[in-house]
Design an enzyme around this catalytic site. Structure first.
Site, PDB file in Angstrom:
ATOM      1  N   GLU A   1      66.983 -11.498  26.831  1.00  0.00           N
ATOM      2  CA  GLU A   1      66.065 -12.654  26.752  1.00  0.00           C
ATOM      3  C   GLU A   1      65.304 -12.702  25.422  1.00  0.00           C
ATOM      4  O   GLU A   1      64.119 -13.023  25.370  1.00  0.00           O
ATOM      5  CB  GLU A   1      65.101 -12.624  27.948  1.00  0.00           C
ATOM      6  CG  GLU A   1      65.852 -12.718  29.271  1.00  0.00           C
ATOM      7  CD  GLU A   1      64.993 -12.532  30.514  1.00  0.00           C
ATOM      8  OE1 GLU A   1      63.756 -12.478  30.396  1.00  0.00           O
ATOM      9  OE2 GLU A   1      65.574 -12.427  31.607  1.00  0.00           O
TER      10      GLU A   1
ATOM     11  N   GLU B   1      71.329 -12.670  34.890  1.00  0.00           N
ATOM     12  CA  GLU B   1      70.133 -12.625  35.746  1.00  0.00           C
ATOM     13  C   GLU B   1      69.867 -14.015  36.259  1.00  0.00           C
ATOM     14  O   GLU B   1      69.893 -14.985  35.485  1.00  0.00           O
ATOM     15  CB  GLU B   1      68.882 -12.207  34.955  1.00  0.00           C
ATOM     16  CG  GLU B   1      68.566 -10.750  34.942  1.00  0.00           C
ATOM     17  CD  GLU B   1      67.229 -10.446  34.268  1.00  0.00           C
ATOM     18  OE1 GLU B   1      66.219 -11.097  34.610  1.00  0.00           O
ATOM     19  OE2 GLU B   1      67.220  -9.563  33.405  1.00  0.00           O
TER      20      GLU B   1
END
Ligand code: BMA
Length: 376
Positions: A202, A307
């Site tokens: 991320e 995710e």
């Protein structure tokens, strides 16, 4: 006569050569992605097998994963209840996840437990147990901030300090050596457990110290490459596939902005959560997975939904009506749902949760693959 015999022998030899060549071509086609394309040319056979397994899975559906699936769930903890190995997913649908996510944050500090209080000893046992049962393991790393001593979410710039020449380089090398020791300790009696390692995820979001605005893309790439080289070349860790996973893309985002290069990444991924806005979520999932798919196909790499989840599963029929249609034809190898920490922070149903039936229906859909489905 002699000549005829020789001629026959020649034809025979030629035919054998021809068949052998054909066989070799067929083999090459079968093994579409030669091992040479992996970031580590010395990977264990178990890693090669995992790579082919993921390719096969992605042609048949997608493997269902859960973070900390067997470490704890709602109302139980592996530490207090070691056998049999439990899982909220199993309790709800009668099969275990196919993919097992773990996080090694705080391993770098030499701690006994990770940032979510999972003991590294039981993590090791559960990784080996899941692998022996046919499961796939992926590990993320929410490491502390090496400059400030704060956690992963402490945005104090730190990347510059730990790449070569940085003032905390020695600390970082020590941290990586601890990761290396842990990875190398993941062994069954006969083989080393293959791991999909997903560090510094991320990075296009701004919440981690290795993320957007807290380091430059160039420094990020350098950190990735140097970390990989430390693990692979200095510590001889050969049981890893490396996964690159940005967060959901904003309209002008470039997926490859922080990409360290084809030689340093084996799997492309993306993390996208549903923040209680299904419409927006579906749009992002469909759009971003298509971008990842196109880039992965061009680079001939595997890709995954690394995710996702809807915290507390507050939208009815979320698995079958929101998620499944959005990923059904995406070609991902797996999808990983985040952890079941508490009743107000969980992403999989648990026994007694209103979404139990929806999850059972989801399990019965053609593309969802659980442990029994991917075993062999
Ligand atoms: C986050 C949350 C945190 C947790 C971290 C690492 O998304 O679940 O509570 O510490 O992941 O697992």
């Amino acid at each position: 006569m002699q000549i005829i015999i020789n001629k026959n022998a020649f034809i025979e030899k030629f035919a054998i050569l021809f068949l052998a060549l054909n066989f070799a071509c067929a083999q090459a086609q079968h093994n579409e992605v030669p091992e040479l394309q992996l970031s580590d040319k010395k990977v264990s056979n178990s890693v090669k097998n995992l790579y082919y397994k993921l390719k096969t899975i992605s042609k048949n559906g997608f493997a269902i994963g859960h973070q900390d699936a067997t470490s704890y769930g709602i109302g139980w903890n592996y530490e207090h209840n070691t056998a049999p190995v439990k899982s909220d997913v199993y309790e709800v649908c009668g099969d275990y996840p196919a993919v097992y996510g773990f996080d090694i944050g705080h391993l770098e500090l030499g701690n006994d437990r990770n940032l979510d209080a999972v003991p590294f000893q039981s993590m090791r046992d559960l990784i080996i147990d899941a692998y022996k049962k046919g499961g796939i393991i992926t590990i993320s790393w929410h490491l502390d901030n090496p400059t400030s001593g704060g956690n992963s979410w402490d945005k104090t710039p730190a990347v510059k300090d730990i790449i070569k020449g940085g003032k905390h380089r020695d600390t970082y090398e020590l941290w990586v050596s601890r990761v290396a020791d842990f990875m190398k300790s993941l062994k069954t009696e006969t083989e080393i457990v293959p791991i999909i390692f997903r560090p510094f995820h991320e990075m296009n979001g701004s919440w981690f110290w290795w993320g957007e605005g807290n380091c430059s893309p160039e420094d990020y790439k350098t950190l990735w490459i140097e970390t990989l080289e430390l693990l692979r070349d200095k510590h001889e860790v050969h049981n890893l596939l490396y996964a690159y996973s940005p967060n959901k893309l904003n309209p002008t985002d470039d997926y490859l902005k922080y990409y360290p290069g084809d030689d340093y990444v084996d799997i492309l991924g993306i993390d996208i959560y549903d923040f209680k806005n299904s419409e927006d979520y579906i749009k992002s999932v469909v759009n971003d997975l298509k971008i990842v798919k196109d880039i992965a196909s061009q680079k001939r790499k595997i890709y995954a939904f690394t995710e996702t989840g809807l915290e507390t599963l507050s939208t009815p029929n979320w698995f079958t009506e929101v998620l499944y249609p959005a990923i059904e034809n995406s070609g991902i190898a797996w999808v990983l749902f985040w952890r079941n920490a508490r009743t107000d922070h969980h992403y999989m149903p648990y026994k007694g949760h209103p979404s139990e039936n929806d999850f059972k229906t989801f399990k019965a859909l053609p593309k969802t693959l659980f442990l029994q489905d991917i075993k062999n």
